[in-house]
Design an enzyme around this catalytic site. Structure first.
Site, PDB file in Angstrom:
ATOM      1  N   HIS A  56      20.515 -43.196  54.803  1.00 14.10           N
ATOM      2  CA  HIS A  56      19.739 -43.403  53.578  1.00 14.10           C
ATOM      3  C   HIS A  56      19.063 -42.093  53.180  1.00 14.10           C
ATOM      4  O   HIS A  56      18.848 -41.210  54.020  1.00 14.10           O
ATOM      5  CB  HIS A  56      18.675 -44.486  53.804  1.00 14.10           C
ATOM      6  CG  HIS A  56      19.248 -45.874  53.889  1.00 14.10           C
ATOM      7  ND1 HIS A  56      18.477 -47.005  53.954  1.00 14.10           N
ATOM      8  CD2 HIS A  56      20.547 -46.297  53.917  1.00 14.10           C
ATOM      9  CE1 HIS A  56      19.264 -48.073  54.017  1.00 14.10           C
ATOM     10  NE2 HIS A  56      20.524 -47.666  53.997  1.00 14.10           N
ATOM     11  N   GLU A  58      16.046 -41.307  52.508  1.00 12.06           N
ATOM     12  CA  GLU A  58      14.801 -40.998  53.209  1.00 12.06           C
ATOM     13  C   GLU A  58      15.072 -40.416  54.597  1.00 12.06           C
ATOM     14  O   GLU A  58      14.417 -39.457  55.023  1.00 12.06           O
ATOM     15  CB  GLU A  58      13.948 -42.269  53.419  1.00 12.06           C
ATOM     16  CG  GLU A  58      13.560 -43.002  52.183  1.00 12.06           C
ATOM     17  CD  GLU A  58      14.557 -44.094  51.811  1.00 12.06           C
ATOM     18  OE1 GLU A  58      15.772 -43.804  51.786  1.00 12.06           O
ATOM     19  OE2 GLU A  58      14.129 -45.205  51.524  1.00 12.06           O
ATOM     20  N   CYS A  86      13.483 -49.274  52.722  1.00 12.74           N
ATOM     21  CA  CYS A  86      13.851 -50.496  53.457  1.00 12.74           C
ATOM     22  C   CYS A  86      13.090 -50.503  54.794  1.00 12.74           C
ATOM     23  O   CYS A  86      12.351 -49.558  55.095  1.00 12.74           O
ATOM     24  CB  CYS A  86      15.359 -50.521  53.690  1.00 12.74           C
ATOM     25  SG  CYS A  86      15.925 -49.285  54.878  1.00 12.74           S
ATOM     26  N   CYS A  89      13.941 -47.414  57.037  1.00 13.85           N
ATOM     27  CA  CYS A  89      13.335 -46.162  56.566  1.00 13.85           C
ATOM     28  C   CYS A  89      11.814 -46.198  56.706  1.00 13.85           C
ATOM     29  O   CYS A  89      11.199 -45.193  57.056  1.00 13.85           O
ATOM     30  CB  CYS A  89      13.744 -45.899  55.123  1.00 13.85           C
ATOM     31  SG  CYS A  89      15.495 -45.517  54.970  1.00 13.85           S
TER      32      CYS A  89
HETATM   33 ZN   LIG Z   1      16.428 -47.230  53.891  1.00 16.53          ZN
END
Ligand SMILES: [Zn+2]
Length: 175
Positions: A56, A58, A86, A89
Site C-alpha cells: 500500500h 503508506e 486500512c 497501514c
Molecule cells: Zn493500507
C-alpha cells in the site's frame, strides 16, 4: 503558509502519487511523508503488479522514510494519504510513531482512522496519532470512484467479448 494551506499543498503531492498508481492499473492511492516542510518519502499503491498484499502507498512511504532518516521511528513526520488508512497501514503508522496523519477521502468500509475502526487513536494503543481528515477529500474520492467506474466498464466489455465467440460458434453449427 498556515497549516491548512500546507495540508492542501502536501495533499496535492499525495494525489500526484495516486496518479502514478492509476497509470499502472492500481487503485489510485498515494502518500507522501513530510518532515520539516520537506518530502522525505513518497508511495503509491502497487499491490497487484507486485503480487504483494502489503504494498500500500503508506507502507511504501514509511519504509522509504525509515531508510531516509536511518531510523525505524518517524517521530516528527506527518503522513499525507489520499485515502483513510486500512487496519494494516494504521498498525504500521502506530509502530512508526508518525506524529500526524492527514488524509483525503474517508473509507467507510475499511478505514482505520475512525470510519470503520479507530486504530490511530485507540485508547489501548501506546502511541496516539493526530488525525486531520477530509483534506481535498472530494478530489481524492472522485479519483477513486472514477477508477472503479472505469474498471467496471472494462469488466463489462470483457464479458461481452467472451459471450460473442460462443454465439458465433452456435450460428456456425446450426447452419
Ligand atoms: Zn493500507
Amino acid at each position: 503558509m498556515n497549516k491548512v494551506k500546507d495540508d492542501i499543498y502536501w495533499m496535492h503531492k499525495a494525489i500526484e502519487q495516486a496518479h502514478k498508481a492509476q497509470e499502472i492499473g492500481e487503485i489510485p492511492v498515494g502518500a507522501v511523508l513530510v518532515v520539516d516542510n520537506k518530502i522525505i518519502a513518497k508511495g503509491w499503491n502497487h499491490s497487484i503488479i507486485d503480487n504483494d498484499p502489503t504494498a500500500h502507498a503508506e507502507i511504501m512511504a514509511l519504509r522509504k522514510g525509515g531508510k531516509h532518516l536511518q531510523n525505524y521511528r518517524l517521530l516528527d513526520a506527518t503522513l499525507y494519504i489520499t485515502l483513510e488508512p486500512c487496519v494494516m497501514c494504521a498498525g504500521a503508522i502506530v509502530h512508526s510513531r508518525v506524529k500526524r496523519v492527514v488524509y483525503g477521502a474517508s473509507d467507510l468500509k475499511t478505514g482505520a482512522a475512525g470510519s470503520f475502526i479507530d486504530i490511530l487513536q485507540h485508547p489501548g494503543m501506546n502511541h496516539k496519532v493526530e488525525i486531520t481528515s477530509g483534506v481535498l477529500g472530494e478530489e481524492c474520492s472522485q479519483l477513486l470512484s472514477q477508477f472503479f467506474k472505469m474498471r467496471r466498464a472494462e469488466k463489462k466489455q470483457l464479458k461481452k467479448q467472451k459471450i460473442s465467440p460462443v454465439l458465433v460458434n452456435t450460428e456456425q453449427t446450426t447452419k
